[in-house]
Design an enzyme around this catalytic site. Structure first.
Site, PDB file in Angstrom:
ATOM      1  CG  ASP A  13      -1.749   1.200   1.426  1.00  0.00           C
ATOM      2  OD1 ASP A  13      -1.597   2.161   0.649  1.00  0.00           O
ATOM      3  OD2 ASP A  13      -2.582   1.200   2.359  1.00  0.00           O
ATOM      4  CE1 TYR A 229      -0.884  -2.263  11.531  1.00  0.00           C
ATOM      5  CE2 TYR A 229      -0.873  -3.665  13.471  1.00  0.00           C
ATOM      6  CZ  TYR A 229      -1.188  -3.457  12.140  1.00  0.00           C
ATOM      7  OH  TYR A 229      -1.792  -4.435  11.434  1.00  0.00           O
ATOM      8  CE  LYS A 232      -4.513  -6.039  10.326  1.00  0.00           C
ATOM      9  NZ  LYS A 232      -4.093  -5.941  11.707  1.00  0.00           N
TER      10      LYS A 232
HETATM   11  P1  13P Z   1      -5.097  -0.508   5.037  1.00  0.00           P
HETATM   12  O1  13P Z   1      -4.287  -1.420   5.903  1.00  0.00           O
HETATM   13  O2  13P Z   1      -5.718  -1.234   3.897  1.00  0.00           O
HETATM   14  O3  13P Z   1      -4.306   0.692   4.633  1.00  0.00           O
HETATM   15  O4  13P Z   1      -6.334  -0.010   5.909  1.00  0.00           O
HETATM   16  C1  13P Z   1      -6.073   0.661   7.075  1.00  0.00           C
HETATM   17  C2  13P Z   1      -7.276   1.072   7.829  1.00  0.00           C
HETATM   18  O5  13P Z   1      -7.135   1.308   8.996  1.00  0.00           O
HETATM   19  C3  13P Z   1      -8.579   1.224   7.187  1.00  0.00           C
HETATM   20  O6  13P Z   1      -9.554   1.674   8.099  1.00  0.00           O
HETATM   21 MG    MG Z   2      -4.814  -2.218   2.381  1.00  0.00          MG
HETATM   22 MG    MG Z   3      -4.178   2.069   3.332  1.00  0.00          MG
END
Ligand code: 13P
Ligand code: MG
Ligand code: MG
Ligand code: 13P
Length: 365
Positions: A13, A229, A232
């Site tokens: 990302d 963190y 994700k």
């Molecule tokens: P991503 O990990 O896909 O960037 O999403 C993060 C998030 O907190 C969406 O609410």
């Molecule tokens: Mg993502």
């Molecule tokens: Mg994202």
């Protein structure tokens, strides 16, 4: 250079459009432009795909797994796409790139990697899965069903080339250890671990009959790697199909029942994994629900014939309807577990601050 072909699926990302919903077309164009310039010594073929806000590079080459040149190329593509994302002021530009400069291998630097090196069979059907708003352990349940559950994969019972079962490589992401399970005889032992997908992830699956690796997943744990963190670790997974491996339909079947996964909204909620077409891989409601795409390829001398958009099929409409119902039901729980993740799994938490503020009001009981 080897006779074998390597399939490397590398994702990151590097900026969301809008928020965390999708990858902007300009990023896809930059990635395609850079990959198109590569000579045959680096790449045999490539495709650029996306799931939600995650950019996915599907690469074939003859340089083997963890190859420095191929990984550096992927890194450079993500860095260059980050520049585009910064110009457009996209959300979280460069989110998954943890290091400032490349050092030989993207593993441990942020991007997710699933790779497999093999001799291309006379027909080589492959499914590349990508998921957004979840974590690598999201593949545990479907990989278990594909390769160990005879109620899902009929071939385990009726195909002589599958009847002996498969070996699963399981990684402990917390202690950086691995263990192999021979299934079916060790499924009860294995389920003790893989039923806890936040910590134990299926890394690979290998046939016990034919000498072939069948599956490979990305297991990078961003939170651990960064010490904090930074987004994700939305995962990818490669599965080879047919001729002693599960049929394509057996590989897709587990996604007809949307299971609950971690990672929705702020990386801190659980929700159903909804199988969607490429066009519908846009997690919007409460930044979700979590989505999975399945891209089919026939390999032909390393060329990626595809992608075929499996979950665009009507037969997944019911799964989507069920996922949307479950998503609505889970949302009614608001800030309560199990919709909100357990305290030590949340990406965001105000607990230390609130606890500090209230510390003098806690009395012994
Ligand atoms: P991503 O990990 O896909 O960037 O999403 C993060 C998030 O907190 C969406 O609410
Ligand atoms: Mg993502
Ligand atoms: Mg994202
Ligand atoms: P193979 O044994 O050739 O993989 O065929 C199985 C199949 O496709 C049945 O649906």
């Amino acid at each position: 250079m080897s006779d074998k072909i390597t399939l490397s699926v590398i994702k990151a990302d590097v900026g969301g459009y809008v928020g965390h919903v999708s990858v902007h077309e300009d990023l896809m164009a930059r990635a395609r432009q850079m990959l198109a310039q590569q000579g045959p010594d680096i790449l045999v073929d490539w495709k650029v795909m996306a799931v939600g806000d995650d950019l996915i590079l599907v690469l074939t080459h003859r340089n083997g797994e963890e190859n420095a040149s191929v990984h550096e190329l992927a890194w450079d593509v993500f860095m260059s796409c980050t520049e585009v994302a910064k110009e457009l002021k996209l959300y979280g530009a460069g989110q998954d790139l943890l290091a400032d400069s490349f050092s030989g291998n993207v593993k441990g630097m942020g991007p997710g990697v699933a790779e497999m090196e093999f001799v291309e069979r006379p027909a080589e059907p492959i499914v590349v899965f990508g998921a957004d708003k979840t974590e690598p352990g999201a593949w545990n349940l479907p990989l278990y069903k594909m390769f160990a559950d005879p109620f899902s994969t009929a071939g385990l019972v009726i195909d002589p080339k599958m009847h002996k079962g498969f070996t699963f490589e399981v990684h402990d992401l917390q202690d950086s250890k691995r263990v192999f399970f021979n299934c079916p005889e060790e499924i009860y032992d294995m389920l003790v671990f893989i039923g806890a997908p936040g910590r134990y992830c299926i890394k690979s699956v290998t046939s016990r009959t034919i000498d072939e690796q069948a599956a490979s997943s990305s297991t990078q744990k961003l939170s651990k790697l960064a010490g904090r963190y930074v987004g994700k670790d939305d995962p990818v997974c490669i599965v080879r199909c047919q001729s002693g491996l599960p049929a394509v339909g057996e590989v897709l079947e587990p996604f007809a029942n949307p299971h609950l996964v971690s990672g929705w909204m702020r990386g801190s909620h659980s929700g159903p994994l909804m199988p969607v077409s490429f066009a519908d891989a846009t997690p919007t409601r409460f930044d979700g629900p979590p989505r999975v795409i399945a891209a089919g390829f026939q390999l032909a001398h390393g060329k990626l014939v595809g992608p075929y958009d499996f979950f665009a099929d009507k037969s997944y409409d019911k799964a989507r309807a069920v996922a949307i119902d479950i998503a609505g039901y889970m949302r009614t729980m608001g800030p309560f577990e199990p919709h909100r993740l357990h305290l030590d799994e949340m990406e965001y938490t105000t607990l230390p601050e609130v606890m500090d503020k209230l510390k003098d009001r806690f009395e012994p009981i």
